[in-house]
Design a protein around this motif. Sequence first.
Motif, PDB file in Angstrom:
ATOM      1  N   ALA A 150       7.934  -4.466 -11.373  1.00  0.00           N
ATOM      2  CA  ALA A 150       6.966  -4.751 -10.262  1.00  0.00           C
ATOM      3  C   ALA A 150       7.500  -4.079  -8.889  1.00  0.00           C
ATOM      4  O   ALA A 150       8.756  -3.928  -8.730  1.00  0.00           O
ATOM      5  CB  ALA A 150       6.827  -6.206 -10.102  1.00  0.00           C
ATOM      6  N   LEU A 151       6.544  -4.140  -8.117  1.00  0.00           N
ATOM      7  CA  LEU A 151       7.029  -3.409  -6.668  1.00  0.00           C
ATOM      8  C   LEU A 151       6.268  -4.392  -5.657  1.00  0.00           C
ATOM      9  O   LEU A 151       5.145  -4.737  -5.778  1.00  0.00           O
ATOM     10  CB  LEU A 151       6.627  -2.111  -6.598  1.00  0.00           C
ATOM     11  CG  LEU A 151       6.990  -1.147  -7.483  1.00  0.00           C
ATOM     12  CD1 LEU A 151       6.161   0.135  -7.135  1.00  0.00           C
ATOM     13  CD2 LEU A 151       8.615  -0.677  -7.196  1.00  0.00           C
ATOM     14  N   SER A 152       7.193  -4.417  -4.581  1.00  0.00           N
ATOM     15  CA  SER A 152       6.256  -4.829  -3.299  1.00  0.00           C
ATOM     16  C   SER A 152       6.487  -3.966  -2.425  1.00  0.00           C
ATOM     17  O   SER A 152       7.530  -3.236  -2.117  1.00  0.00           O
ATOM     18  CB  SER A 152       6.869  -6.417  -3.150  1.00  0.00           C
ATOM     19  OG  SER A 152       8.400  -5.936  -2.457  1.00  0.00           O
ATOM     20  N   ILE A 153       5.482  -3.705  -1.478  1.00  0.00           N
ATOM     21  CA  ILE A 153       5.580  -2.811  -0.355  1.00  0.00           C
ATOM     22  C   ILE A 153       5.139  -3.456   0.802  1.00  0.00           C
ATOM     23  O   ILE A 153       3.911  -4.111   1.053  1.00  0.00           O
ATOM     24  CB  ILE A 153       4.657  -1.573  -0.557  1.00  0.00           C
ATOM     25  CG1 ILE A 153       4.838  -0.874  -1.877  1.00  0.00           C
ATOM     26  CG2 ILE A 153       4.531  -0.818   0.682  1.00  0.00           C
ATOM     27  CD1 ILE A 153       3.624   0.091  -2.387  1.00  0.00           C
ATOM     28  N   THR A 154       5.873  -3.756   1.584  1.00  0.00           N
ATOM     29  CA  THR A 154       5.769  -4.232   3.259  1.00  0.00           C
ATOM     30  C   THR A 154       5.727  -3.111   4.249  1.00  0.00           C
ATOM     31  O   THR A 154       6.132  -2.117   4.194  1.00  0.00           O
ATOM     32  CB  THR A 154       6.871  -5.277   3.538  1.00  0.00           C
ATOM     33  OG1 THR A 154       7.967  -4.690   3.618  1.00  0.00           O
ATOM     34  CG2 THR A 154       6.768  -6.330   2.498  1.00  0.00           C
ATOM     35  N   LEU A 155       4.332  -3.323   5.115  1.00  0.00           N
ATOM     36  CA  LEU A 155       4.279  -2.278   6.092  1.00  0.00           C
ATOM     37  C   LEU A 155       4.640  -2.862   7.548  1.00  0.00           C
ATOM     38  O   LEU A 155       4.285  -4.275   7.568  1.00  0.00           O
ATOM     39  CB  LEU A 155       2.771  -1.963   5.985  1.00  0.00           C
ATOM     40  CG  LEU A 155       2.375  -1.216   4.539  1.00  0.00           C
ATOM     41  CD1 LEU A 155       0.733  -1.161   5.082  1.00  0.00           C
ATOM     42  CD2 LEU A 155       3.071  -0.025   4.438  1.00  0.00           C
ATOM     43  N   TRP A 156       5.163  -2.033   8.336  1.00  0.00           N
ATOM     44  CA  TRP A 156       5.860  -2.374   9.698  1.00  0.00           C
ATOM     45  C   TRP A 156       5.271  -1.587  10.803  1.00  0.00           C
ATOM     46  O   TRP A 156       5.217  -0.390  10.421  1.00  0.00           O
ATOM     47  CB  TRP A 156       7.106  -2.649   9.654  1.00  0.00           C
ATOM     48  CG  TRP A 156       7.551  -3.357   8.308  1.00  0.00           C
ATOM     49  CD1 TRP A 156       7.914  -3.044   7.185  1.00  0.00           C
ATOM     50  CD2 TRP A 156       7.758  -4.846   8.594  1.00  0.00           C
ATOM     51  NE1 TRP A 156       8.104  -4.006   6.480  1.00  0.00           N
ATOM     52  CE2 TRP A 156       8.122  -5.158   7.135  1.00  0.00           C
ATOM     53  CE3 TRP A 156       7.881  -5.957   9.271  1.00  0.00           C
ATOM     54  CZ2 TRP A 156       8.240  -6.590   6.642  1.00  0.00           C
ATOM     55  CZ3 TRP A 156       7.833  -7.132   9.274  1.00  0.00           C
ATOM     56  CH2 TRP A 156       8.400  -7.572   7.912  1.00  0.00           C
ATOM     57  N   ASP A 157       5.013  -2.095  12.057  1.00  0.00           N
ATOM     58  CA  ASP A 157       4.533  -1.340  12.790  1.00  0.00           C
ATOM     59  C   ASP A 157       5.196  -0.454  13.638  1.00  0.00           C
ATOM     60  O   ASP A 157       5.114   0.640  14.295  1.00  0.00           O
ATOM     61  CB  ASP A 157       3.828  -2.115  13.900  1.00  0.00           C
ATOM     62  CG  ASP A 157       4.752  -3.148  14.623  1.00  0.00           C
ATOM     63  OD1 ASP A 157       5.892  -3.018  14.526  1.00  0.00           O
ATOM     64  OD2 ASP A 157       4.004  -4.106  15.421  1.00  0.00           O
ATOM     65  N   SER A 158       6.620  -0.742  13.426  1.00  0.00           N
ATOM     66  CA  SER A 158       7.733   0.192  14.161  1.00  0.00           C
ATOM     67  C   SER A 158       8.934   0.373  13.323  1.00  0.00           C
ATOM     68  O   SER A 158       9.209  -0.641  12.511  1.00  0.00           O
ATOM     69  CB  SER A 158       7.760   0.113  15.483  1.00  0.00           C
ATOM     70  OG  SER A 158       8.508  -1.374  15.512  1.00  0.00           O
ATOM     71  N   ALA A 159       9.652   1.200  13.539  1.00  0.00           N
ATOM     72  CA  ALA A 159      11.230   1.181  12.943  1.00  0.00           C
ATOM     73  C   ALA A 159      12.003  -0.149  13.603  1.00  0.00           C
ATOM     74  O   ALA A 159      12.589  -0.551  12.766  1.00  0.00           O
ATOM     75  CB  ALA A 159      11.993   2.340  13.410  1.00  0.00           C
ATOM     76  N   ASP A 160      11.731  -0.491  14.682  1.00  0.00           N
ATOM     77  CA  ASP A 160      12.419  -1.761  15.315  1.00  0.00           C
ATOM     78  C   ASP A 160      11.940  -2.891  14.703  1.00  0.00           C
ATOM     79  O   ASP A 160      12.845  -3.699  14.053  1.00  0.00           O
ATOM     80  CB  ASP A 160      11.980  -1.803  16.885  1.00  0.00           C
ATOM     81  CG  ASP A 160      12.916  -0.804  17.696  1.00  0.00           C
ATOM     82  OD1 ASP A 160      13.715  -0.067  17.070  1.00  0.00           O
ATOM     83  OD2 ASP A 160      12.671  -0.691  18.869  1.00  0.00           O
TER      84      ASP A 160
END
Length: 97
Positions: free
Chosen positions: A48-58
């Motif tokens: 299984a995989l999870s992918i989380t998305l973030w608005d910036s590198a910070d």
Amino acid sequence: MFARVSTYETSPESRLDEASTKEITDRVLALPGNRGIYFLTSTEPGKALSITLWDSADSLSASQQAANTIRADASSEQAMRIVGVEEFEVSASSLKD
């Protein structure tokens, strides 16, 4: 946008349905800078995989400790083993309605 991809080894005891992951996804979505989460289960047993998305590198960096805790809790609750965690910059994205 940035992404964290976590890979898991699943077992027959793993509970990977929407109901069992709701609390986990809610915790991730509450983190500052989070833009979304996907949880993918392989058509072949064991992965299984999870992918989380973030608005910036910070935001990605700032979420690391909380993400480690959430990932450990989820893998324990859902009878999975964490195989790896990687971080990426999203080069392109597109979703159809």
